[in-house]
Design an enzyme around this catalytic site. Structure first.
Site, PDB file in Angstrom:
ATOM      1  N   ASP A 109      -1.494  -9.495  -0.548  1.00 13.54           N
ATOM      2  CA  ASP A 109      -0.741  -8.397   0.090  1.00 13.54           C
ATOM      3  C   ASP A 109      -0.572  -7.408  -1.020  1.00 13.54           C
ATOM      4  O   ASP A 109       0.075  -7.713  -1.896  1.00 13.54           O
ATOM      5  CB  ASP A 109       0.513  -8.754   0.385  1.00 13.54           C
ATOM      6  CG  ASP A 109       1.480  -7.589   1.044  1.00 13.54           C
ATOM      7  OD1 ASP A 109       1.357  -6.399   0.297  1.00 13.54           O
ATOM      8  OD2 ASP A 109       2.341  -7.829   1.787  1.00 13.54           O
ATOM      9  N   HIS A 110      -1.467  -6.133  -0.858  1.00 15.44           N
ATOM     10  CA  HIS A 110      -1.826  -5.645  -2.342  1.00 15.44           C
ATOM     11  C   HIS A 110      -0.299  -4.629  -2.786  1.00 15.44           C
ATOM     12  O   HIS A 110      -0.340  -4.631  -4.062  1.00 15.44           O
ATOM     13  CB  HIS A 110      -2.785  -4.551  -2.488  1.00 15.44           C
ATOM     14  CG  HIS A 110      -2.562  -3.264  -1.534  1.00 15.44           C
ATOM     15  ND1 HIS A 110      -2.357  -3.160  -0.234  1.00 15.44           N
ATOM     16  CD2 HIS A 110      -2.315  -2.017  -2.009  1.00 15.44           C
ATOM     17  CE1 HIS A 110      -2.348  -1.926  -0.047  1.00 15.44           C
ATOM     18  NE2 HIS A 110      -2.245  -1.169  -1.148  1.00 15.44           N
TER      19      HIS A 110
ATOM     20  N   HIS B 230       3.312  -5.339   3.969  1.00 16.73           N
ATOM     21  CA  HIS B 230       4.037  -4.901   2.930  1.00 16.73           C
ATOM     22  C   HIS B 230       5.646  -4.132   2.958  1.00 16.73           C
ATOM     23  O   HIS B 230       6.150  -4.714   1.953  1.00 16.73           O
ATOM     24  CB  HIS B 230       3.368  -3.339   2.674  1.00 16.73           C
ATOM     25  CG  HIS B 230       1.791  -3.184   2.713  1.00 16.73           C
ATOM     26  ND1 HIS B 230       1.359  -4.384   2.103  1.00 16.73           N
ATOM     27  CD2 HIS B 230       0.859  -2.346   3.041  1.00 16.73           C
ATOM     28  CE1 HIS B 230      -0.292  -4.238   2.268  1.00 16.73           C
ATOM     29  NE2 HIS B 230      -0.332  -3.017   2.699  1.00 16.73           N
TER      30      HIS B 230
HETATM   31  C1  BG6 Z   1      -3.284  -0.870   3.909  1.00 13.98           C
HETATM   32  C2  BG6 Z   1      -3.279  -0.482   5.122  1.00 13.98           C
HETATM   33  O1  BG6 Z   1      -2.781  -2.226   3.973  1.00 13.98           O
HETATM   34  O2  BG6 Z   1      -2.368   0.042   2.976  1.00 13.98           O
HETATM   35  C3  BG6 Z   1      -3.722   0.998   5.298  1.00 13.98           C
HETATM   36  O3  BG6 Z   1      -4.035  -1.269   6.040  1.00 13.98           O
HETATM   37  C4  BG6 Z   1      -2.778   1.833   4.276  1.00 13.98           C
HETATM   38  O4  BG6 Z   1      -3.635   1.399   6.515  1.00 13.98           O
HETATM   39  C5  BG6 Z   1      -2.910   1.255   2.746  1.00 13.98           C
HETATM   40  O5  BG6 Z   1      -3.551   3.122   4.299  1.00 13.98           O
HETATM   41  C6  BG6 Z   1      -1.948   2.100   1.850  1.00 13.98           C
HETATM   42  O6  BG6 Z   1      -2.044   1.518   0.737  1.00 13.98           O
HETATM   43  P1  BG6 Z   1      -1.438   2.274  -0.690  1.00 13.98           P
HETATM   44  O7  BG6 Z   1      -1.528   1.505  -1.592  1.00 13.98           O
HETATM   45  O8  BG6 Z   1      -2.430   3.495  -0.687  1.00 13.98           O
HETATM   46  O9  BG6 Z   1      -0.210   2.508  -0.300  1.00 13.98           O
END
Ligand code: BG6
Length: 545
Positions: free
Chosen positions: A236-237, A299
């Site tokens: 989960d980045h 997230h």
């Molecule tokens: C991803 C989603 O996990 O996170 C995308 O699948 C989204 O839909 C993205 O655009 C957003 O990541 P960040 O790091 O730019 O907020």
């Protein structure tokens, strides 16, 4: 709030002010030394009392499935280069791409080169690239093709021979969710998931892990039949973002906030992840998944867990996960989902000065799709700390601007010894964790307006990363890829967290499935009117972003 970064901090082992990343890269290129030794040797200014070892990966191969996808090109490949540039990759590090393309090594190297040039965070340096290039390989094939996976196994054995990677492999599944089980089964069939004595095998699975509780459970059965739990990294980045990890520092390294971090002082919490982009070329992934499965299940619920959990006894995986699980278990849905959730779908509009099409007109989307691109939900947490405090979560694509934040909004002062006129425009105190962009923290409070009257109005006090720290923050994927190679799991949700999150979301998805078309909202606006109405019923408003 925070002063200059500590130059002896464990993750940035080079001398302050010096070209840290250069020193490290050269160090890791020194043949015959372990990377850790090389890093230590390259940093003569390292405080000898600091016994903490820098976190660098040992010899290994990263096998990337889905190399032609957006995530690989924009995030994963650049993050690997950035790690190399920071000297955190071992000398023999190798990168193997696997995809359904009739490619040779040099084609994959070219794709990697372009991705790095376009998206790397750190400057491009020829010597770092050359070093990385030497370890780049490509294996063509379909995920269902046994022969291709046999070829992959042979290629890996050869890499071990020539580059000293010791049979240590990380398999990163950056592929559409329907292929997760197929790839895992192949890794099992070929024996690639079995680590010979003295080596390791790890699998990284992108989100969403399943599309509901049942499928998440099934996927877990398949994955754990191939890899032991300790080798499974569910990514989960958001947990790799500095600002997200800083929620724990803010809460548990200070004494200022925790005493008021509860139902006696907090009125409500708003967690927002707004995006200005549409679905881009991701129709195939997004349609049928929607905003809630795409980002709330993972997230946003992870953010909620970090904001609401009790302090873990340590930041080791078991303690941290245990506290997050307790909070997720205590989450309650409102009885009336019609009044306490909202969903929308973007219609045409203007974004950044350009006319953009609505979701239903996007390429690859069926004109009667009921997939939501905006979702808002109200949750409560049934425990002593939070009983009665609503947590409002919202996310959407094609909103006014890109911003992710957590706002803890405090109750009004119990008594205001001012004339009503003087405090007419005074709002509620708030502590806002700005996850992105403009990473930092804002505290909003009332202040006297200079002058002869006792007029009070809102002002803010800001902490901005850019002003307090010299180094720019690593990208989330840099941190997480390194953690995978080191085998450090705290920033990866456990299966129990994944399942608890689906338990929260499943009833909402089931309810929405009976509701037909989501409410349209104009691109560039702040979402459907039903989301505002949901807040208004509680006498509250969404924060203006
Ligand atoms: C991803 C989603 O996990 O996170 C995308 O699948 C989204 O839909 C993205 O655009 C957003 O990541 P960040 O790091 O730019 O907020």
């Amino acid at each position: 709030m925070t002063d200059r970064a500590d130059p002896a901090a464990p993750e940035e082992p080079a001398a302050p002010g010096a070209p840290a990343e250069e020193a490290l890269t050269v160090a890791s290129a020194v043949a015959g030394t372990s990377t850790t030794e090389a890093v230590a040797a390259a940093n003569p200014l390292r405080d000898p009392r600091d016994k903490r070892l820098p976190r660098v990966a040992g010899p290994c191969v990263m096998v990337l499935f889905g190399v032609t996808g957006d995530l690989a090109k924009r995030k994963l490949l650049p993050a690997i280069y950035d790690l190399g540039n920071r000297g955190l990759l071992p000398p023999g590090f190798s990168l193997v791409g696997f995809a359904r393309r009739d490619w040779k090594d040099q084609d994959f190297a070219q794709l990697t080169y372009e991705a790095v040039k376009a998206h790397a965070r750190t400057p491009f340096r020829e010597e770092v690239w050359k070093q990385l290039r030497e370890g780049i390989h490509f294996v063509p094939g379909e995920f269902s093709d046994d022969g291709a996976f046999d070829a992959l196994a042979m290629a890996l054995a050869e890499i071990d021979e020539t580059r000293g990677t010791g049979g240590n492999y990380a398999f990163y599944l950056s592929v559409p969710p329907k292929f997760f089980p197929v790839v895992v089964e192949q890794l099992k069939r070929t024996g690639l998931s079995d680590a010979p004595e003295g080596s390791w095998r790890r699998v990284v699975i992108e989100k969403p892990f399943g599309h509901d509780l049942k499928s998440a459970h099934e996927l877990n059965e398949i994955t754990t039949s191939a890899f032991p739990e300790s080798s499974i990294f569910r990514i989960d980045h958001y947990l790799g973002k500095e600002t997200v990890q800083n929620i724990m520092a803010l809460r548990f390294a200070n004494n200022l906030y925790e005493p008021i971090w509860n139902r006696s002082f907090v009125d409500h919490v708003q967690i927002t992840m707004a995006e200005d982009i549409g679905i881009g070329g991701r129709a195939g992934y997004y349609d049928g998944i929607g905003a809630a499965r795409d980002v709330i299940q993972n997230h946003l619920l992870q953010l909620l867990a970090l904001v609401a959990m009790e302090d873990p006894t340590s930041f080791e995986a078991a303690s941290l996960r245990r506290e997050k699980e307790k909070v997720l278990k205590a989450v309650r849905l409102p009885a009336n989902l019609a009044l306490n959730t909202a969903r929308g779908q973007y219609a045409a509009g203007w974004q950044g000065g350009e006319k953009v099409v609505g979701y239903l007109q996007e390429e690859g989307i069926s004109p009667d799709s009921t997939t939501e691109t905006y979702a808002a939900i109200k949750l409560e947490i049934a425990n002593r700390r939070w009983a009665g405090v609503p947590f409002y979560l919202r996310t959407g694509k094609r909103l006014g601007r890109r911003v992710t934040e957590v706002a803890v909004v405090f109750q009004r002062a119990p008594h205001l010894p001012f004339s009503a006129d003087d405090t007419e425009i005074l709002g509620q105190n708030a502590l806002v964790i700005r996850v992105q962009p403009d990473e930092g923290i804002t505290v909003r409070f009332g202040s006297k307006v200079p002058g002869t009257a006792m007029e009070v109005r809102d002002v803010s006090m800001d902490f901005a990363y850019g002003e307090s720290f010299l180094e720019s923050s690593p990208e989330a994927y840099e941190r997480l890829l390194l953690d995978v190679m080191i085998g450090d799991p705290p920033l990866f949700p456990h299966q129990r967290e994944v399942e608890l999150s689906w338990k929260i979301l499943d009833p909402i998805e089931e309810f929405w499935a009976t509701q037909g078309q989501p409410e349209p909202y104009e691109s560039g606006s702040w979402g459907p009117t039903s989301a505002d109405a949901m807040m208004a019923r509680d006498g509250r408003v969404w924060r203006r972003l």
